[in-house]
Structures are given as C-alpha cells and as structure tokens.
Scaffold this motif. Structure first.
Motif, mmCIF file in Angstrom:
data_model
loop_
_atom_site.group_PDB
_atom_site.id
_atom_site.type_symbol
_atom_site.label_atom_id
_atom_site.label_comp_id
_atom_site.label_asym_id
_atom_site.label_seq_id
_atom_site.Cartn_x
_atom_site.Cartn_y
_atom_site.Cartn_z
ATOM 1 N N GLY A 108 9.464 -28.593 13.468
ATOM 2 C CA GLY A 108 10.899 -28.792 13.664
ATOM 3 C C GLY A 108 11.525 -29.776 12.702
ATOM 4 N N VAL A 109 10.878 -30.038 11.599
ATOM 5 C CA VAL A 109 11.407 -30.978 10.617
ATOM 6 C C VAL A 109 12.517 -30.297 9.820
ATOM 7 N N ASP A 110 13.675 -30.966 9.733
ATOM 8 C CA ASP A 110 14.772 -30.487 8.894
ATOM 9 C C ASP A 110 14.800 -31.364 7.654
ATOM 10 N N PHE A 111 14.441 -30.796 6.530
ATOM 11 C CA PHE A 111 14.332 -31.586 5.303
ATOM 12 C C PHE A 111 15.666 -32.178 4.875
ATOM 13 N N ALA A 112 16.766 -31.499 5.179
ATOM 14 C CA ALA A 112 18.075 -32.008 4.767
ATOM 15 C C ALA A 112 18.371 -33.364 5.398
ATOM 16 N N ASP A 113 17.798 -33.642 6.564
ATOM 17 C CA ASP A 113 18.042 -34.907 7.252
ATOM 18 C C ASP A 113 17.069 -36.015 6.844
ATOM 19 N N LYS A 114 16.077 -35.693 6.048
ATOM 20 C CA LYS A 114 15.067 -36.684 5.678
ATOM 21 C C LYS A 114 15.643 -37.663 4.651
ATOM 22 N N LYS A 115 15.446 -38.948 4.932
ATOM 23 C CA LYS A 115 15.961 -39.981 4.030
ATOM 24 C C LYS A 115 15.250 -41.297 4.294
ATOM 25 N N ILE B 133 14.209 -32.194 -1.994
ATOM 26 C CA ILE B 133 13.221 -31.136 -1.757
ATOM 27 C C ILE B 133 13.925 -29.779 -1.694
ATOM 28 N N ASN B 134 15.052 -29.710 -0.967
ATOM 29 C CA ASN B 134 15.816 -28.462 -0.899
ATOM 30 C C ASN B 134 16.275 -28.018 -2.287
ATOM 31 N N THR B 135 16.733 -28.971 -3.087
ATOM 32 C CA THR B 135 17.205 -28.641 -4.440
ATOM 33 C C THR B 135 16.059 -28.146 -5.314
ATOM 34 N N LEU B 136 14.884 -28.743 -5.178
ATOM 35 C CA LEU B 136 13.720 -28.267 -5.935
ATOM 36 C C LEU B 136 13.366 -26.829 -5.554
ATOM 37 N N ILE B 137 13.395 -26.534 -4.266
ATOM 38 C CA ILE B 137 13.104 -25.166 -3.821
ATOM 39 C C ILE B 137 14.136 -24.199 -4.384
ATOM 40 N N GLN B 138 15.413 -24.599 -4.358
ATOM 41 C CA GLN B 138 16.470 -23.753 -4.927
ATOM 42 C C GLN B 138 16.217 -23.504 -6.412
ATOM 43 N N PHE B 139 15.839 -24.567 -7.124
ATOM 44 C CA PHE B 139 15.563 -24.426 -8.554
ATOM 45 C C PHE B 139 14.441 -23.427 -8.798
ATOM 46 N N PHE B 140 13.369 -23.521 -8.028
ATOM 47 C CA PHE B 140 12.239 -22.609 -8.228
ATOM 48 C C PHE B 140 12.626 -21.166 -7.904
ATOM 49 N N ILE B 141 13.467 -20.966 -6.905
ATOM 50 C CA ILE B 141 13.916 -19.611 -6.594
ATOM 51 C C ILE B 141 14.770 -19.060 -7.727
ATOM 52 N N ASP C 123 19.575 -21.519 4.768
ATOM 53 C CA ASP C 123 19.707 -20.732 5.987
ATOM 54 C C ASP C 123 18.524 -19.819 6.289
ATOM 55 N N ILE C 124 17.714 -19.487 5.291
ATOM 56 C CA ILE C 124 16.635 -18.521 5.520
ATOM 57 C C ILE C 124 15.258 -19.124 5.269
ATOM 58 N N ILE C 125 15.088 -19.838 4.172
ATOM 59 C CA ILE C 125 13.762 -20.331 3.816
ATOM 60 C C ILE C 125 13.404 -21.631 4.532
ATOM 61 N N MET C 126 14.321 -22.587 4.556
ATOM 62 C CA MET C 126 14.002 -23.897 5.119
ATOM 63 C C MET C 126 13.813 -23.894 6.646
ATOM 64 N N PRO C 127 14.563 -23.107 7.425
ATOM 65 C CA PRO C 127 14.302 -23.129 8.880
ATOM 66 C C PRO C 127 12.871 -22.743 9.262
ATOM 67 N N PRO C 128 12.282 -21.663 8.686
ATOM 68 C CA PRO C 128 10.882 -21.396 9.031
ATOM 69 C C PRO C 128 9.927 -22.491 8.566
ATOM 70 N N ILE C 129 10.212 -23.084 7.409
ATOM 71 C CA ILE C 129 9.361 -24.186 6.932
ATOM 72 C C ILE C 129 9.484 -25.359 7.888
ATOM 73 N N GLY C 130 10.710 -25.645 8.326
ATOM 74 C CA GLY C 130 10.901 -26.708 9.313
ATOM 75 C C GLY C 130 10.188 -26.404 10.613
ATOM 76 N N TYR C 131 10.215 -25.144 11.027
ATOM 77 C CA TYR C 131 9.519 -24.741 12.262
ATOM 78 C C TYR C 131 8.014 -24.930 12.115
ATOM 79 N N MET C 132 7.472 -24.537 10.949
ATOM 80 C CA MET C 132 6.033 -24.667 10.723
ATOM 81 C C MET C 132 5.598 -26.127 10.638
ATOM 82 N N THR C 133 6.531 -26.992 10.271
ATOM 83 C CA THR C 133 6.201 -28.417 10.165
ATOM 84 C C THR C 133 6.611 -29.182 11.424
#
Length: 137
Positions: free
Chosen positions: A51-58, A81-89, A39-49
């Motif tokens: 409008g890419v939503d990583f959760a929908d990538k397959k 990718i989302n899970t990797l980011i969560q792990f690093f956080i 809800d906080i980290i991925m939306p700005p990353i998607g905006y910077m890329t």
C-alpha cells in the motif's frame, strides 16, 4: 531582405513546422505517460509493496509551522521515482518507434533498384534491331 520576410521564410520551411508539431505531440504524449504511470502502473506497485504510494514519499527537512508561517521543506524522492519510471516508459516507446522506422528503412533499402534507362545509343541500336527484324519477316 527585411527581417519580416526572413522570418516568414524561416517559419514557412517544413523543418520548423515539423518541429512545432513534434513538440506539441510530445507534450500530449508526456501527459499520457504521466497518467499511465500515476494511474495504472504505480497503484499495483504500491499494492505489491504493502500500500505504499510513492508520490507521498518524502524526507522532511523542516516541518510546517502555521504559527510561525513556515512552510514544509522536504525532499520528495517519491515523485522522483515516479518521474524515473515515466522516463523509462517514454524511452522504451521511442526506442520501439525508432526500431520500427529503421526496420522499414532497411526493407526499402533491400528492394532492388529499378533498372537504369538505356542510354541514347542503346535505344537507337534497339530501334535498328527492331527494324531489321521486321524487314526479315
């Protein structure tokens, strides 16, 4: 010793209770991190890329077909990718907590130890000295 008594003894030990509390807190912390990433980290990353939503990538291996009742088979690398980011956080948070605890432990270790209590002989000699001082006065 009966099995029930052994089990009660095992459960009543502090380590088991501490572990259970840690698992429960960890599960709750995991939900917080998931929300933070999704809800906080991925939306700005998607905006910077763009409008890419990583959760929908397959990568679709087999497309869904309603007629033949075939479900879609896909490799969902966006979720990975989302899970990797969560792990690093989580890893960064745990590192920060462990580092803070270690620094507190170091401060405790640096404090000088309390002087040892005098031995019995030293205490007796101190009493004799005090008596002799009081007689001279």
């Amino acid at each position: 010793m009966s099995v029930v008594k052994e089990f009660k003894e095992f459960v009543s030990k502090g380590n088991v209770v501490d572990l259970a509390v840690g698992v429960i807190i960890g599960a709750a912390f995991g939900k917080i991190i998931t929300s933070l990433v999704d809800d906080i980290i991925m939306p700005p990353i998607g905006y910077m890329t763009g409008g890419v939503d990583f959760a929908d990538k397959k990568v679709i291996l087999v497309s869904a077909d309603a007629v033949n009742k075939v479900e879609e088979v896909a490799i969902r690398y966006g979720n990975f990718i989302n899970t990797l980011i969560q792990f690093f956080i989580v890893a960064i948070c745990i590192f920060a907590v462990v580092k803070a605890i270690n620094s507190l432990k170091r401060k405790e270790e640096e404090l000088p130890a309390a002087p040892a209590a005098p031995s019995r002989e030293e205490a007796l000699l101190a009493d004799i000295r005090d008596i002799l001082k009081s007689q001279k006065s």
